[in-house]
Design a protein around this motif. Sequence first.
Motif, PDB file in Angstrom:
ATOM      1  N   VAL A   1       0.823  -1.608  -0.358  1.00  0.00           N
ATOM      2  CA  VAL A   1      -0.147  -0.179  -0.462  1.00  0.00           C
ATOM      3  C   VAL A   1       0.864   1.442  -0.341  1.00  0.00           C
ATOM      4  O   VAL A   1       1.835   1.053   0.404  1.00  0.00           O
ATOM      5  CB  VAL A   1      -0.911   0.337   1.637  1.00  0.00           C
ATOM      6  N   THR A   2       0.719   1.914  -0.882  1.00  0.00           N
ATOM      7  CA  THR A   2       1.531   3.709  -0.510  1.00  0.00           C
ATOM      8  C   THR A   2       1.415   4.123   1.405  1.00  0.00           C
ATOM      9  O   THR A   2       0.560   4.145   1.330  1.00  0.00           O
ATOM     10  CB  THR A   2       0.405   4.434  -1.467  1.00  0.00           C
ATOM     11  N   SER A   3       2.830   4.423   0.674  1.00  0.00           N
ATOM     12  CA  SER A   3       3.305   5.084   2.463  1.00  0.00           C
ATOM     13  C   SER A   3       2.241   6.163   2.398  1.00  0.00           C
ATOM     14  O   SER A   3       1.972   7.335   1.507  1.00  0.00           O
ATOM     15  CB  SER A   3       3.907   5.723   1.800  1.00  0.00           C
ATOM     16  N   MET A   4       1.800   6.303   3.472  1.00  0.00           N
ATOM     17  CA  MET A   4       0.647   8.005   4.217  1.00  0.00           C
ATOM     18  C   MET A   4       1.708   8.799   4.673  1.00  0.00           C
ATOM     19  O   MET A   4       0.752   8.895   5.724  1.00  0.00           O
ATOM     20  CB  MET A   4      -0.374   6.985   4.560  1.00  0.00           C
ATOM     21  N   GLY A   5       2.286   8.224   4.723  1.00  0.00           N
ATOM     22  CA  GLY A   5       3.744   9.974   5.913  1.00  0.00           C
ATOM     23  C   GLY A   5       3.345  11.317   5.328  1.00  0.00           C
ATOM     24  O   GLY A   5       3.292  11.787   6.144  1.00  0.00           O
ATOM     25  N   SER A   6       2.850  11.897   3.961  1.00  0.00           N
ATOM     26  CA  SER A   6       1.735  12.215   3.632  1.00  0.00           C
ATOM     27  C   SER A   6       1.162  12.963   4.842  1.00  0.00           C
ATOM     28  O   SER A   6       1.042  14.226   4.890  1.00  0.00           O
ATOM     29  CB  SER A   6       2.040  12.917   2.693  1.00  0.00           C
ATOM     30  N   LEU A   7       0.559  12.057   4.712  1.00  0.00           N
ATOM     31  CA  LEU A   7      -1.069  12.253   5.050  1.00  0.00           C
ATOM     32  C   LEU A   7      -0.423  12.305   7.144  1.00  0.00           C
ATOM     33  O   LEU A   7      -1.438  12.851   7.854  1.00  0.00           O
ATOM     34  CB  LEU A   7      -2.128  10.793   5.307  1.00  0.00           C
ATOM     35  N   ASN A   8       0.018  11.346   7.256  1.00  0.00           N
ATOM     36  CA  ASN A   8       0.986  11.916   8.593  1.00  0.00           C
ATOM     37  C   ASN A   8       1.382  13.089   8.903  1.00  0.00           C
ATOM     38  O   ASN A   8       1.002  13.959  10.120  1.00  0.00           O
ATOM     39  CB  ASN A   8       1.966  10.839   8.692  1.00  0.00           C
ATOM     40  N   VAL A   9       2.179  13.700   7.955  1.00  0.00           N
ATOM     41  CA  VAL A   9       2.223  15.301   8.312  1.00  0.00           C
ATOM     42  C   VAL A   9       1.038  16.248   8.465  1.00  0.00           C
ATOM     43  O   VAL A   9       1.396  16.721   8.858  1.00  0.00           O
ATOM     44  CB  VAL A   9       3.390  15.918   6.647  1.00  0.00           C
ATOM     45  N   SER A  10       0.077  15.413   7.384  1.00  0.00           N
ATOM     46  CA  SER A  10      -0.819  16.723   7.859  1.00  0.00           C
ATOM     47  C   SER A  10      -1.732  16.926   8.839  1.00  0.00           C
ATOM     48  O   SER A  10      -2.419  17.487   9.302  1.00  0.00           O
ATOM     49  CB  SER A  10      -2.121  16.236   6.466  1.00  0.00           C
ATOM     50  N   VAL A  11      -1.602  15.888   9.649  1.00  0.00           N
ATOM     51  CA  VAL A  11      -2.346  15.939  11.584  1.00  0.00           C
ATOM     52  C   VAL A  11      -1.472  16.197  12.082  1.00  0.00           C
ATOM     53  O   VAL A  11      -2.075  17.101  13.465  1.00  0.00           O
ATOM     54  CB  VAL A  11      -2.518  14.450  11.363  1.00  0.00           C
ATOM     55  N   ILE A  12       0.154  16.193  11.564  1.00  0.00           N
ATOM     56  CA  ILE A  12       1.079  16.930  12.683  1.00  0.00           C
ATOM     57  C   ILE A  12       0.481  18.547  12.727  1.00  0.00           C
ATOM     58  O   ILE A  12       0.866  19.817  13.573  1.00  0.00           O
ATOM     59  CB  ILE A  12       2.108  16.468  13.031  1.00  0.00           C
TER      60      ILE A  12
END
Length: 257
Positions: free
Chosen positions: A203-214
Amino acid sequence: MASNIYLFRQRISRFGQRMSSFQLNLNPLKEPLGFIKVLEWIASIFAFATCGGFKGKTEILVSCPKVSDNRTITATFGYPFRLNQASFQAFPHVNVCDVNWKSYVLIGDYSSSAQFYVTFAVFVFLYCIAALLLYVGYTNLYRDSRKFPMIDFIVTLVATFLWLVSTSAWAKALTDIKIATGHRIVQELVPCNQEVKCYFDSVTSMGSLNVSVIFGFLNMILWGGNAWFVYKETALHSPSNTSASHGQGGIPPPTGI
């Protein structure tokens, strides 16, 4: 009645004269009130960009009976994360194992949380532009008025609360999205529970979505911290001095801008 209309027209005329007297003054950006507003503007951009621009996919390996090689089926998803509309596709477009995979989709609809978060971040972005324009272009108008600092203070408090609500809702939705697109999806596909064997691939990494929460929680901290500096500009901070200054027609001394 005529006198009231005359006074109203006078106020409109004075307000128009003040709005037409644009004078660029960058000094407020050196003070906490203006500097933090710039940080809020930048943080809001990262908030809606990292969430609204996401696209990903989840891949599953399919092994057909009496066939040695594995085929890959893919479900593509992204903002606003209506996963129940993301169907599986096989490349090339064939029915792998004689199964119409297009009729199978991911589970869940998280568009309400995602759209609330992104829409609010966009509104914050626009408000920051308007506030900064007022700070640097109409400094005297902001200081002379009782209404503008009070409106700014109320908006700051409301924005702080909404950042907490929207970010918390989006963080919960993101957790569910990770589960819905992870290895558990294999258990939800009906063909995989029969003769067809399915294996979760990636599955595609969701690092950018984690950044959005931060950035969502960072925005909450920035707006909450800036509430004090906006409060110092209102009549609530020093009502006696402000009333005296307005009564004499003077300009109240700068406190946080």
